[in-house]
Scaffold this motif. Structure first.
Motif, PDB file in Angstrom:
ATOM      1  N   GLU A   1     -49.599 -28.345  36.790  1.00 47.05           N
ATOM      2  CA  GLU A   1     -49.041 -27.919  38.084  1.00 47.05           C
ATOM      3  C   GLU A   1     -47.774 -27.089  37.885  1.00 47.05           C
ATOM      4  OE1 GLU A   1     -48.337 -31.171  40.739  1.00 47.05           O
ATOM      5  OE2 GLU A   1     -50.402 -31.905  40.591  1.00 47.05           O
TER       6      GLU A   1
ATOM      7  N   TYR B   1     -48.846 -23.636  36.680  1.00 50.31           N
ATOM      8  CA  TYR B   1     -49.425 -22.877  37.795  1.00 50.31           C
ATOM      9  C   TYR B   1     -48.327 -22.384  38.737  1.00 50.31           C
ATOM     10  CZ  TYR B   1     -54.320 -24.089  36.786  1.00 50.31           C
ATOM     11  OH  TYR B   1     -55.562 -24.208  36.223  1.00 50.31           O
ATOM     12  N   ARG B   2     -47.336 -23.240  38.968  1.00 43.32           N
ATOM     13  CA  ARG B   2     -46.227 -22.865  39.848  1.00 43.32           C
ATOM     14  C   ARG B   2     -45.436 -21.705  39.246  1.00 43.32           C
ATOM     15  NH1 ARG B   2     -44.237 -21.367  44.298  1.00 43.32           N
ATOM     16  NH2 ARG B   2     -42.063 -21.927  44.734  1.00 43.32           N
TER      17      ARG B   2
ATOM     18  N   ALA C   1     -46.582 -19.432  37.186  1.00 41.23           N
ATOM     19  CA  ALA C   1     -47.423 -18.231  37.307  1.00 41.23           C
ATOM     20  C   ALA C   1     -47.305 -17.626  38.701  1.00 41.23           C
ATOM     21  CB  ALA C   1     -48.874 -18.583  36.993  1.00 41.23           C
ATOM     22  N   ASP C   2     -47.302 -18.491  39.735  1.00 42.23           N
ATOM     23  CA  ASP C   2     -47.158 -17.998  41.115  1.00 42.23           C
ATOM     24  C   ASP C   2     -45.799 -17.340  41.331  1.00 42.23           C
ATOM     25  OD1 ASP C   2     -49.677 -18.948  41.693  1.00 42.23           O
ATOM     26  OD2 ASP C   2     -48.965 -20.835  42.565  1.00 42.23           O
TER      27      ASP C   2
ATOM     28  N   ALA D   1     -49.044 -13.762  34.422  1.00 48.93           N
ATOM     29  CA  ALA D   1     -49.498 -14.818  35.341  1.00 48.93           C
ATOM     30  C   ALA D   1     -50.909 -15.277  34.985  1.00 48.93           C
ATOM     31  CB  ALA D   1     -49.444 -14.321  36.781  1.00 48.93           C
ATOM     32  N   ILE D   2     -51.789 -14.328  34.648  1.00 50.85           N
ATOM     33  CA  ILE D   2     -53.156 -14.686  34.253  1.00 50.85           C
ATOM     34  C   ILE D   2     -53.131 -15.541  32.990  1.00 50.85           C
ATOM     35  CG2 ILE D   2     -55.347 -13.751  33.411  1.00 50.85           C
ATOM     36  CD1 ILE D   2     -54.811 -11.286  35.216  1.00 50.85           C
TER      37      ILE D   2
ATOM     38  N   ARG E   1     -51.998 -19.090  33.692  1.00 50.85           N
ATOM     39  CA  ARG E   1     -53.045 -19.904  34.328  1.00 50.85           C
ATOM     40  C   ARG E   1     -54.090 -20.342  33.300  1.00 50.85           C
ATOM     41  NH1 ARG E   1     -52.102 -15.826  38.505  1.00 50.85           N
ATOM     42  NH2 ARG E   1     -50.931 -16.841  40.196  1.00 50.85           N
ATOM     43  N   GLN E   2     -54.332 -19.492  32.297  1.00 50.15           N
ATOM     44  CA  GLN E   2     -55.223 -19.894  31.207  1.00 50.15           C
ATOM     45  C   GLN E   2     -54.639 -21.086  30.454  1.00 50.15           C
ATOM     46  OE1 GLN E   2     -55.940 -16.585  28.609  1.00 50.15           O
ATOM     47  NE2 GLN E   2     -57.615 -15.742  29.834  1.00 50.15           N
TER      48      GLN E   2
ATOM     49  N   ALA F   1     -52.520 -23.312  31.595  1.00 47.28           N
ATOM     50  CA  ALA F   1     -52.585 -24.496  32.458  1.00 47.28           C
ATOM     51  C   ALA F   1     -53.984 -25.104  32.453  1.00 47.28           C
ATOM     52  CB  ALA F   1     -52.169 -24.124  33.878  1.00 47.28           C
ATOM     53  N   ALA F   2     -55.001 -24.249  32.498  1.00 48.63           N
ATOM     54  CA  ALA F   2     -56.380 -24.741  32.553  1.00 48.63           C
ATOM     55  C   ALA F   2     -56.813 -25.383  31.239  1.00 48.63           C
ATOM     56  CB  ALA F   2     -57.320 -23.586  32.903  1.00 48.63           C
TER      57      ALA F   2
ATOM     58  N   GLY G   1     -54.346 -18.196  25.994  1.00 46.74           N
ATOM     59  CA  GLY G   1     -53.478 -18.048  27.164  1.00 46.74           C
ATOM     60  C   GLY G   1     -52.249 -17.237  26.834  1.00 46.74           C
TER      61      GLY G   1
END
Length: 758
Positions: free
Chosen positions: A348, A351-352, A354-355, A400-401, A404-405, A407-408, A699
């Motif tokens: 989380e 992801y935050r 990245a946003d 950002a991409i 997210r990689q 994080a996933a 990532g």
């Protein structure tokens, strides 16, 4: 009268030209007039009888070096008593042996007792010899030394003070090093430290107070106090909780517990601190350091003057934020809390972040614009570094991409079971992944590195210290603020720290008790400097990116120019860009070779000829100076080889074990190359530029490692983890497994738990 804590001091009337002491260590290199105080423990041998000649010679060499740089050096020295004790003991033994040989016979020589020697008599006997030794040592450096003996009365009598001051100034004017000592032959017996019991004056009763008094009297820029401890500790040195205090500020006495004084001499650490603070209020900077440690005594004085983090620096200026040591401790505590979060919570946070990179795009680009403008105005950055410094909307979107990689893919990185073994009945062993601890990442001109590395540290549960280049200061500040904002959603804001103090990289590399791994991101020179400076801390990285592309005789015409262009021209400043092009000899003077040269000319790539390639040409490009060159620009070397075996040998001899490529349609040749080239990344018919954590699906990466252990190639989350062993038993003891014990080892491999499918 000024006061620190409950201890009052009286200052000598001053008319200092520079007024205040230096606020930061980095300013010490500007010190013109310096007093070096040598404590008894520094000058004397361990048996307290005689001088430590090797140590003294090293100190004289350092003082001479600084004197020859145009500085004005003064020495306040101990040692007369120890030198005199050695001489008197020798004389007494000699006279006793003669008398006893005449009257009692040789058999009683071994029973001779040496009387207790009075210190003032030892000083009288030792002063001339000590000075003669100093003179002989300084003569080796074409420097003259002069002796001055003083007592407390010389500072209280106004006429004597003026005379002393005038003498010292005249000696300094003539480039002579004054060597000052208390006249221990006439001083009264030592008294309790009345200065620390309410008397409002610093009296000259030991060389600590003498050095402080002299430093203030002579308007000295720097006082270096050398003793047998590393500096000032918050508890007595040697105790479990003792920590070296890097910078000591007036008023910090309450945080310090003083121990006993050194093995010799009259002043303990409390007296040194008192003298240091007294000198500090008079405008003289002070450093207390170890002058006896064999690993540092040979350069301790010059290191201090160069501003290196040695000993304890006394300063009147407290920094606005925490020290780097405090930041490292905060990062460790924050990292442990981070590692204890659920994997979904760490994801989380990423992801935050990245946003935030896309939501706050305008603010980030505005800060980056300031950095670019300042760099261009100063004209200090080469074009490749300016490119690395620049951020853009597309770069932020790619960042950002990548985040997210991360994080996933980080859901089960920390705490993953990689081995299970049944040692015996009801005794099960597991090996699980855990964070390394605190990472120090040092990077140049790469603000995009900050969120990448932060995300990887968060995913792997590591605390993180970041030291960015000052050329990217505005960009780093905003990116770090956004990182801490993301961390705050789960209360781990302190896990990622940005070092903003004036810490030198070399000083950071010495924090071996606070930092577990150093990762440099920058030029090959930066990496080499860090590898050299790191003291007991492993360094992950590569010093150079000398990447090769070998064009085989069976190479496809369509693939060759395309792969070479991408490898060299897509981003020439990258560490994974082509630097040396190896061409099979049979391809010379063929249409394929002409196409390669034409493409490089169109792309404005400057060509350097290797020795063999130059021998084939009538008019060749400039011959390469070294085949181990990382150009980092639109330049490359071309060299000729006779076979794939020779290409492999060339890469091993001149490469940096980073990334190397073969272009061929011959599968057998390609497999030979892939298996025999000993580099972190070896490719077949693909650009060198694929050597990247993002392109590998990691990532992002903290860097590319050419190390042989732990992690190699692009380093993602896995490279930031280590393991620990968990053993679960039920009243098991080793004696049960002895020859006559009741239990037997099973050592059965157990199935691993299923990994998170998401």
């Amino acid at each position: 009268i000024r006061c620190w804590s409950n201890i009052p001091f009286i200052t000598v009337p001053l008319s200092r030209a520079h007024g205040k002491s230096f606020a930061h260590r980095s300013e010490l290199k500007h010190a013109k007039r310096i007093v070096v105080k040598l404590g008894s423990a520094v000058v004397t041998r361990g048996d307290e009888c005689g001088l430590a000649l090797g140590r003294l010679a090293s100190i004289v060499e350092q003082v001479s070096m600084l004197q020859n740089q145009g500085r004005e050096m003064m020495i306040v020295t101990s040692g007369a008593v120890a030198f005199g004790k050695q001489r008197l003991r020798h004389e007494i033994l000699l006279s006793q042996s003669v008398r006893q040989a005449l009257h009692s016979g040789q058999s009683q020589l071994k029973d001779m007792a040496i009387p207790v020697l009075e210190a003032r008599a030892c000083a009288a006997a030792g002063q001339s010899g000590l000075m003669a030794l100093y003179e002989a040592m300084f003569t080796q450096y074409s420097i003259c030394a002069a002796q001055i003996l003083v007592t407390n009365l010389d500072f209280h009598d106004e006429q004597k003070r003026r005379n002393l001051n005038g003498t010292l100034h005249e000696l300094l004017r003539m480039n002579i090093v004054p060597i000052i000592n208390t006249n221990d032959a006439v001083v009264p017996p030592p008294e309790p430290n009345s200065d620390l019991q309410g008397v409002n004056v610093i009296s000259v009763k030991d060389n600590d107070s003498l050095a402080a008094r002299l430093a203030v009297e002579m308007k000295t820029d720097l006082l270096i106090v050398l003793s047998d401890v590393e500096g000032l500790f918050d508890n007595p040195p040697g105790s479990d909780d003792a920590k070296l205090i890097d910078i000591f500020y007036p008023g910090d006495q309450q945080s310090v517990t003083f121990g006993t004084k050194s093995r010799v001499g009259m002043g303990g650490m409390e007296a040194k601190v008192k003298a240091a603070l007294w000198a500090l209020q008079g405008g003289t900077s002070v450093v207390i350091a170890n002058g006896t440690h064999p690993k540092i005594s040979g350069h301790v004085i010059t290191d201090i003057v160069e501003g290196k983090k040695v000993g304890t620096f006394f300063s009147e200026v407290k920094p606005a934020g925490p020290t780097v040591e405090q930041q490292a401790e905060m990062a460790r505590a924050g990292g442990r809390t981070l590692a204890a979060l659920q994997p979904e919570q760490r994801a989380e946070i990423i992801y935050r972040l990245a946003d935030l990179l896309t939501d706050q795009r305008e603010e980030i680009l505005l800060a980056n614009k300031k950095d670019l403008e300042e760099a261009e105005n100063k004209g200090r950055l080469a074009l490749p570094l300016l490119k690395r410094l620049s951020l853009s909307t597309s770069k932020l979107n790619s960042l950002a991409i990548g985040l997210r990689q991360i994080a996933a893919s980080s859901q089960d990185s920390v705490g993953r079971v990689i081995r299970r073994t049944r040692i015996a009945k009801d005794l099960d062993l597991e090996q699980v992944t855990v964070p390394i601890g605190v990472l120090l990442v040092i990077f140049e001109s790469r603000p995009d590195c900050l969120p990448q590395v932060s995300a990887l540290a968060i995913a792997s549960g590591n605390g993180l210290l970041l030291k960015g280049g000052k050329e990217a200061a505005h960009s780093n500040q905003i990116l770090h603020r956004l990182t801490q904002e993301a961390l705050s959603i789960h209360g781990v804001r302190d896990a990622v720290q940005l070092v903003n103090t004036r810490e030198e990289v070399e000083d950071l590399c010495r924090l071996d008790k606070l930092i577990d791994l150093i990762i440099p991101r920058g030029s090959s020179q930066l990496v080499r400097n860090i590898q050299k400076a790191a003291k007991g801390i492993p360094v992950m990285g590569h010093s150079e990116g000398i990447c090769h592309v070998y064009v085989d005789t069976d190479a496809s015409v369509e693939k060759v120019t395309r792969i070479i262009r991408d490898s060299k021209c897509e981003y020439p400043a990258a560490c994974n860009a082509l630097e040396t092009l190896l061409i099979h000899r049979d391809l010379l003077r063929t249409p394929l070779f002409d196409q390669i040269i034409d493409m490089l000319r169109v792309e404005q790539v400057k060509i350097h000829a290797g020795p063999k390639f130059a021998s084939y040409l009538t008019f060749s490009p400039s011959e390469v100076k070294s085949l181990r060159t990382e150009y980092g620009d639109l330049e490359c070397c071309i060299e000729v080889v006779d076979s794939v075996q020779e290409a492999v040998e060339h890469i091993h001899k001149y490469g940096s074990s980073h990334t190397d490529v073969i272009i061929t349609e011959n599968e057998k040749t390609a497999e030979f190359f892939l298996q025999h080239v000993d580099s972190a990344c070896v490719f077949w018919n693909a650009s060198t530029r694929f050597s990247d954590g993002y392109r590998f699906g990691l990532g992002a990466e903290v860097g590319i490692s050419t190390s042989r252990i732990h992690a190699r190639g692009p380093v993602g989350i896995e490279g930031l983890l280590t393991t620990k062993w968990l053993l679960r038993g039920d009243n098991h003891v080793v004696s049960d497994f002895s020859e006559h014990g009741s239990m037997k080892y099973l050592h059965e491999s157990l199935p691993l738990p299923q990994r998170n499918a998401s």
